[in-house]
Design an enzyme around this catalytic site. Structure first.
Site, PDB file in Angstrom:
ATOM      1  N   ASP A   1       0.866  -1.182   0.000  1.00 37.69           N
ATOM      2  CA  ASP A   1       0.000   0.000   0.000  1.00 37.69           C
ATOM      3  C   ASP A   1       0.904   1.233   0.000  1.00 37.69           C
ATOM      4  O   ASP A   1       2.057   1.159   0.432  1.00 37.69           O
ATOM      5  CB  ASP A   1      -0.896  -0.039   1.243  1.00 37.69           C
ATOM      6  N   HIS A   2       0.381   2.346  -0.494  1.00 31.80           N
ATOM      7  CA  HIS A   2       1.183   3.569  -0.570  1.00 31.80           C
ATOM      8  C   HIS A   2       1.213   4.282   0.782  1.00 31.80           C
ATOM      9  O   HIS A   2       0.191   4.865   1.189  1.00 31.80           O
ATOM     10  CB  HIS A   2       0.573   4.526  -1.607  1.00 31.80           C
TER      11      HIS A   2
ATOM     12  N   TYR B   1      -4.667   4.932   0.413  1.00 28.55           N
ATOM     13  CA  TYR B   1      -5.834   4.122   0.014  1.00 28.55           C
ATOM     14  C   TYR B   1      -5.634   3.227  -1.213  1.00 28.55           C
ATOM     15  O   TYR B   1      -6.557   3.043  -1.992  1.00 28.55           O
ATOM     16  CB  TYR B   1      -7.069   5.017  -0.213  1.00 28.55           C
ATOM     17  N   HIS B   2      -4.441   2.633  -1.332  1.00 30.05           N
ATOM     18  CA  HIS B   2      -4.207   1.808  -2.516  1.00 30.05           C
ATOM     19  C   HIS B   2      -3.669   0.413  -2.177  1.00 30.05           C
ATOM     20  O   HIS B   2      -2.628   0.007  -2.702  1.00 30.05           O
ATOM     21  CB  HIS B   2      -3.244   2.528  -3.474  1.00 30.05           C
ATOM     22  N   PRO B   3      -4.361  -0.353  -1.318  1.00 25.19           N
ATOM     23  CA  PRO B   3      -3.862  -1.697  -1.008  1.00 25.19           C
ATOM     24  C   PRO B   3      -4.021  -2.648  -2.194  1.00 25.19           C
ATOM     25  O   PRO B   3      -5.049  -2.619  -2.882  1.00 25.19           O
ATOM     26  CB  PRO B   3      -4.763  -2.140   0.162  1.00 25.19           C
TER      27      PRO B   3
END
Ligand SMILES: Cc1cc2nc3c(=O)[nH]c(=O)nc-3n(C[C@H](O)[C@H](O)[C@H](O)COP(=O)(O)OP(=O)(O)OC[C@H]3O[C@@H](n4cnc5c(N)ncnc54)[C@H](O)[C@@H]3O)c2cc1C
Length: 527
Positions: A290-291, A464-466
């Site tokens: 994730d980021h 919010y990028h898993p």
């Protein structure tokens, strides 16, 4: 017992695209199962109501305490209902870097190079600027320019330019690096979720069954083949049969959860929860990427920015009325209005930091109100080295999974983020943004590594990028092969962000939609 050719689990970005493409030609029966509702509400469709998304449209997960974040728990919003996370996201239209997909191919994902995926991005897209070598003009996913950006967002781009950081008016074109205003997944002033693009236009088609309020509890697996799903809804518990197969598109947290509840996952972990093991697949729920993101924030005397004051409230009231009447004005804001991509490490193959400029003071993901006016600047690590996990908290399908992104575990991530945050401050200290005389809300000596690390670890979290929890690969240990078909059982595909072998260098909605588009083609070819 109801029977379909294909069942798709999850009506989010990947699932909407896969289900819509499979249903549109009328050649097969398709059932789309979504545990949330239809998301057909003003609060979902109005971009500027993003901070007021209904509670039922967001799982609002939390992570386990993060050692890299000084033991804090992280927040993990995820969309629930048709559109999935595309119904609650910031609408930024980004595909990632060309290098990402060439790297996937090099890692063994044959057929996923940039040249291979570009036609699917183009096919999905209806860019209002029209079609060209990089963009589509006839797809279901509307992509628009912002018409009412905040003056501060334009100032941000100019401030970056003042540092010789080039302006880029198309991050999804020939070159990703540079700074500019983002294009957004909106149409005529409203949010354009994946469900509005792919599912709603087909509502009522006799071969397409859309069932909301339906939780998939597990897959039905007979003799090594997925033949259906067990669901729970207002009608009670039932089994639906799938003649051709099942596509799992429950997202980076939901897809590994569904697989594990069905006996596909790390054997020892499944046994801990009393689940009978169908296939020992350690990669399910592993490789979570994730980021990690740090939000710098400044207060201004200017009320140009969104904020809480009498002037700000009055402006919002008028803006809401304008949007209700004409779908125009500042309520079309995606909040993350401007941003950019830049390389901060000399050995990076592509930009390693992304910025999101938000013309409002953000605190704790917008969940805490801040008095006054100002702006925020996110900097995130685009290709993190840290790896986490998603595991079952219990054998109950309705329970939240246990999410451990393991943020900032790897020192290389910390080094990138440190450099990114320093550049955030240099941009803001350049004119014209500096003309606002912004007051840093967390002032420290930025040249002091220890102080900066301490601040980052005290305040960083996800952007919010898993992805990665049902990783695609050419190797036998991967969860799905390069046609997105499960390696462990027949009749099963996975199509969402979870299959990404490596996190892309950018936001993940358009890539998840591209993955759904591709899965539809793979399934058609296989049946
Ligand atoms: C707050 C936020 C802001 C974001 N901003 C951006 C942005 O600006 N731009 C961008 O590109 N990306 C953004 N993203 C990320 C992007 O939206 C997601 O990566 C993408 O939507 C993921 O798609 P998906 O198909 O993997 O999963 P999702 O879209 O999350 O869909 C999964 C669906 O499956 C359903 N489901 C799960 N389990 C079950 C079950 N057991 N039974 C039935 N249904 C189930 C869920 O309810 C959900 O609808 C953001 C995400 C969030 C949360």
């Amino acid at each position: 017992m109801q029977e379909f050719d294909i069942i798709v689990i999850g009506g989010g970005s990947g699932g909407s695209a896969a289900a819509g493409r499979l249903a549109e030609d009328g050649k097969r029966t398709v059932c789309l199962l979504e545990t949330g509702g239809s998301n057909d509400t003003v609060r979902v469709k109005t971009p500027g109501f993003m901070p007021f998304i209904p509670r039922g449209s967001n799982y609002r997960f939390e992570t386990v305490p993060q050692a890299g974040l000084k033991g804090r728990t992280g927040y993990q919003p995820r969309g629930r209902g048709l559109g999935g996370s595309s119904a609650i996201n910031a609408m930024v239209y980004i595909r990632g870097n060309q290098w990402d997909y060439d790297n996937w191919a090099e890692l063994g994902c044959t057929g996923w190079s940039y040249e291979d995926v570009l036609p699917y991005f183009r096919r999905s897209e209806d860019n209002e600027r029209g079609a060209n070598d990089f963009h589509g003009g006839k797809g279901p996913l509307h992509v628009s320019d912002q018409r009412w950006p905040n003056p501060g967002s334009r100032a941000f781009v100019e401030s970056a330019a003042a540092l010789q950081l080039p302006v880029n008016d198309d991050f999804n074109g020939a070159k990703q690096s540079g700074f500019g205003l983002y294009q957004v997944t909106q149409y005529k002033g409203e949010r354009w979720s994946a469900a509005r693009a792919y599912v709603e236009p087909l509502r009522g088609k006799p071969n397409f069954s859309i069932r909301t309020g339906t939780l998939v509890e597990k897959l039905v697996i007979e003799d090594g083949r997925v033949t259906g799903v067990q669901v729970m809804s207002g009608r009670g518990r039932e089994t639906l049969r799938a003649r051709g197969g099942v596509i799992v598109s429950a997202g980076a947290f939901g897809s590994p959860q569904v697989l594990m509840l069905s006996g596909i996952g790390p054997a020892a972990h499944l046994k801990e929860h009393g689940i009978e093991v169908v296939a020992d697949v350690p990669a399910v729920g592993s490789d979570l990427q994730d980021h990690p993101d740090y939000v710098s924030s400044w207060e201004t005397a200017s009320t140009d920015f969104f904020g809480s004051s009498l002037a700000g409230t009055w402006r919002m009231v008028r803006a809401i009325a304008e949007h209700r009447r004409r779908r125009t004005g500042i309520m079309t804001t995606p909040f993350a209005e401007a941003g950019g991509f830049w390389t901060v490490m000399p050995d990076s193959p592509a930009p390693d930091v992304q910025w999101h400029f938000v013309p409002a003071m953000l605190e704790n993901h917008g969940r805490e109100k801040v008095k006054g006016h100002g702006f925020s600047l996110h900097a995130c690590v685009l290709r993190p080295e840290s790896r986490g996990t998603v595991r079952l908290g219990s054998a109950l399908p309705s329970d939240a999974p246990v999410i451990d992104p393991n943020f900032l575990d790897d020192d290389r991530d910390m080094a990138v983020l440190r450099a990114g945050v320093r550049l955030s401050h240099r941009i803001v200290e350049s004119p014209p943004l500096s003309d606002y005389a912004p007051k840093d809300r967390y002032p420290i000596d930025l040249n002091d590594d220890d102080a900066l690390d301490d601040l980052i670890r005290s305040r960083a979290d996800t952007v919010y990028h898993p992805v990665g929890t049902c990783r695609m690969g050419g190797d036998a240990d991967s969860v799905v092969d390069p046609t997105l078909k499960a390696r462990s059982v027949d009749g099963l595909w996975v199509a969402d962000a979870s299959i990404m072998p490596r996190l892309v260098s950018g936001n993940t909605n358009a890539p998840s939609i591209m993955i759904g588009e591709r899965c539809a083609d793979f399934v058609k070819a296989a049946l």
